[in-house]
Write an enzyme that holds these catalytic residues in place. Structure first.
Site, mmCIF file in Angstrom:
data_model
loop_
_atom_site.group_PDB
_atom_site.id
_atom_site.type_symbol
_atom_site.label_atom_id
_atom_site.label_comp_id
_atom_site.label_asym_id
_atom_site.label_seq_id
_atom_site.Cartn_x
_atom_site.Cartn_y
_atom_site.Cartn_z
ATOM 1 N N LYS A 89 -31.997 13.285 -28.313
ATOM 2 C CA LYS A 89 -33.429 13.598 -28.376
ATOM 3 C C LYS A 89 -34.137 12.722 -29.416
ATOM 4 C CE LYS A 89 -37.419 15.582 -28.375
ATOM 5 N NZ LYS A 89 -38.404 15.204 -27.374
ATOM 6 N N THR A 127 -36.668 20.169 -31.803
ATOM 7 C CA THR A 127 -36.194 18.845 -32.228
ATOM 8 C C THR A 127 -35.839 18.965 -33.713
ATOM 9 O OG1 THR A 127 -37.725 17.859 -30.656
ATOM 10 C CG2 THR A 127 -36.716 16.383 -32.280
ATOM 11 N N LYS A 167 -41.882 13.565 -38.521
ATOM 12 C CA LYS A 167 -40.638 14.314 -38.762
ATOM 13 C C LYS A 167 -39.502 13.748 -37.907
ATOM 14 C CE LYS A 167 -40.124 17.742 -36.048
ATOM 15 N NZ LYS A 167 -39.448 18.166 -34.838
HETATM 16 P P1 NAP Z 1 -46.151 24.038 -32.391
HETATM 17 O O1 NAP Z 1 -47.130 24.252 -31.305
HETATM 18 O O2 NAP Z 1 -46.649 23.712 -33.757
HETATM 19 O O3 NAP Z 1 -45.213 25.368 -32.470
HETATM 20 C C1 NAP Z 1 -44.328 25.550 -33.539
HETATM 21 C C2 NAP Z 1 -43.707 26.934 -33.460
HETATM 22 O O4 NAP Z 1 -42.853 27.109 -34.628
HETATM 23 C C3 NAP Z 1 -44.732 28.077 -33.502
HETATM 24 O O5 NAP Z 1 -44.243 29.159 -32.749
HETATM 25 C C4 NAP Z 1 -44.747 28.411 -35.005
HETATM 26 O O6 NAP Z 1 -45.190 29.710 -35.288
HETATM 27 C C5 NAP Z 1 -43.272 28.284 -35.325
HETATM 28 N N1 NAP Z 1 -43.016 28.107 -36.757
HETATM 29 C C6 NAP Z 1 -43.347 27.043 -37.527
HETATM 30 N N2 NAP Z 1 -42.919 27.241 -38.795
HETATM 31 C C7 NAP Z 1 -42.312 28.455 -38.822
HETATM 32 C C8 NAP Z 1 -41.663 29.206 -39.829
HETATM 33 N N3 NAP Z 1 -41.529 28.727 -41.082
HETATM 34 N N4 NAP Z 1 -41.160 30.417 -39.498
HETATM 35 C C9 NAP Z 1 -41.280 30.876 -38.222
HETATM 36 N N5 NAP Z 1 -41.868 30.220 -37.225
HETATM 37 C C10 NAP Z 1 -42.385 29.013 -37.521
HETATM 38 O O7 NAP Z 1 -45.118 22.879 -32.043
HETATM 39 P P2 NAP Z 1 -44.606 22.391 -30.592
HETATM 40 O O8 NAP Z 1 -45.394 21.177 -30.221
HETATM 41 O O9 NAP Z 1 -44.496 23.559 -29.675
HETATM 42 O O10 NAP Z 1 -43.141 21.853 -31.007
HETATM 43 C C11 NAP Z 1 -42.036 22.744 -31.125
HETATM 44 C C12 NAP Z 1 -40.749 21.907 -31.167
HETATM 45 O O11 NAP Z 1 -40.648 21.167 -29.944
HETATM 46 C C13 NAP Z 1 -40.723 20.868 -32.299
HETATM 47 O O12 NAP Z 1 -39.415 20.762 -32.796
HETATM 48 C C14 NAP Z 1 -41.155 19.587 -31.599
HETATM 49 O O13 NAP Z 1 -40.660 18.445 -32.281
HETATM 50 C C15 NAP Z 1 -40.512 19.787 -30.229
HETATM 51 N N6 NAP Z 1 -41.141 19.071 -29.102
HETATM 52 C C16 NAP Z 1 -42.492 18.977 -29.004
HETATM 53 C C17 NAP Z 1 -43.045 18.296 -27.913
HETATM 54 C C18 NAP Z 1 -44.549 18.162 -27.753
HETATM 55 O O14 NAP Z 1 -44.998 17.248 -27.023
HETATM 56 N N7 NAP Z 1 -45.370 19.046 -28.346
HETATM 57 C C19 NAP Z 1 -42.214 17.747 -26.923
HETATM 58 C C20 NAP Z 1 -40.826 17.899 -27.030
HETATM 59 C C21 NAP Z 1 -40.290 18.572 -28.137
HETATM 60 P P3 NAP Z 1 -46.786 30.001 -35.475
HETATM 61 O O15 NAP Z 1 -47.327 30.189 -34.110
HETATM 62 O O16 NAP Z 1 -46.821 31.221 -36.312
HETATM 63 O O17 NAP Z 1 -47.363 28.788 -36.184
#
Ligand code: NAP
Length: 292
Positions: A171, A95, A239
């Site tokens: 989205k 997102t 965000k």
């Molecule tokens: P998350 O568990 O915090 O995962 C974030 C990912 O991004 C991890 O692989 C993290 O690596 C990586 N990352 C963060 N900063 C980075 C950087 N500077 N360089 C390289 N890698 C980096 O988050 P999530 O919940 O999976 O969400 C991921 C995306 O999906 C977001 O955009 C979110 O808005 C969207 N989303 C989330 C949901 C939900 O319900 N969770 C639903 C729909 C969409 P590390 O493992 O090293 O931290």
């Protein structure tokens, strides 16, 4: 297909797993390498950098936290842009902002590379269970060529436009709808509690009225205050509401409710709720009403 998959967080891990289960060959990369282990055990190759992951791929998929994370992985040292073969698109599921999606489109194009925005709706459980709603935008021939990947990660795919950023607009507006629902639950539950009415009974009535799994799920979480462990952390929810306000600015379409929601998410952040689920915005109204 030979897929590079980058970002094995809460969402990315479920998606990548389902792509493996569907028979695709994955090379995975994650900033914190320990998250790659279960994928290596399941037969995926593990790369030391985003560039190494995509050197031989037919498509590079990213599922990363935010614009800054995608920027680091795409344009940083040993990033995707330095290695993605011509004709193999970067498909971004994160997102991210509509402005950054336009930058990804133009910079990939300048490198002779293609780009699709394919964000998803659904929580980590939906990602694990192949229940995501997938929203795609970009060149229609590319969307169709890679549709089998979207079918492997979700229950339905919607194509919303020829310009990738349009999927990000969908989205962000969708998340604004979900956030508004959480705010409504917070406000109405506070009134019910102060009126001496069981707020769970109110939720049962609203579930009859709206008949929506999203209402049922989030309404239940807010009613029971089950905010930890977080499916989607509050700082990422904030965000998204900031990003929808940027999009509303870009297209000159005011979103006054989104501004209120942004302030209530900020209020939650100021009260230490950063790593709770974003539905904990529902307790801001309770706090304002003097409830514990
Ligand atoms: P998350 O568990 O915090 O995962 C974030 C990912 O991004 C991890 O692989 C993290 O690596 C990586 N990352 C963060 N900063 C980075 C950087 N500077 N360089 C390289 N890698 C980096 O988050 P999530 O919940 O999976 O969400 C991921 C995306 O999906 C977001 O955009 C979110 O808005 C969207 N989303 C989330 C949901 C939900 O319900 N969770 C639903 C729909 C969409 P590390 O493992 O090293 O931290």
């Amino acid at each position: 297909m030979r897929i590079a998959f980058i970002g094995l967080g809460k969402m990315g891990s479920g998606i990548a797993w389902n792509l493996l289960e569907a028979g695709h060959q994955l090379t995975v990369y994650n900033r914190s390498p320990e998250k790659t282990k279960r994928f290596a055990d399941r037969g995926a190759a593990v790369a030391d950098s985003p560039a190494e992951a995509c050197r031989n791929c037919e498509a590079a998929l990213t599922m990363l936290a935010d614009d800054q994370a995608v920027e680091a992985v795409v344009f940083g040292k040993d990033g995707i842009a330095s290695a993605l073969p011509a004709g193999a698109p970067h498909i971004s599921h994160s997102t991210i902002s509509t402005a950054f999606a336009r930058r990804l489109t133009s910079e990939h194009e300048a490198n002779g590379q293609a780009y699709l925005s394919v964000p998803v709706f659904g929580r980590p459980e939906a990602a694990e269970n192949k229940k995501l709603i997938v929203v795609a935008a970009g060149a229609s021939d590319l969307v169709e060529r890679f549709r089998p990947l979207f079918d492997a990660m979700g229950r339905a795919t919607f194509v919303v436009g020829a310009e990738p950023w349009q999927a990000n607009a969908v989205k962000l507006c969708g998340n604004f709808m979900i956030g508004s629902m959480m705010e409504s639950f917070g406000e109405t539950f506070a009134v019910m509690r102060k009126a001496g009415v069981d707020h769970h009974a109110f939720l049962d009535i609203m579930n009859e009225l709206f008949g929506s799994p999203v209402y049922k799920n989030y309404g239940g979480i807010i009613a029971d205050e089950r905010f930890s462990p977080a499916g989607f952390v509050l700082k990422l929810g904030l965000k998204d509401i900031r990003l929808v306000l940027q999009t509303s600015d870009e297209v000159t379409a005011p979103m006054p409710f989104a501004s209120v929601l942004r302030d209530h998410l900020l209020d939650a952040l100021a009260h230490g709720q950063t790593d709770l689920d974003w539905s904990s915005v529902g307790i801001v109204a309770a706090r304002n009403a003097g409830l514990k």
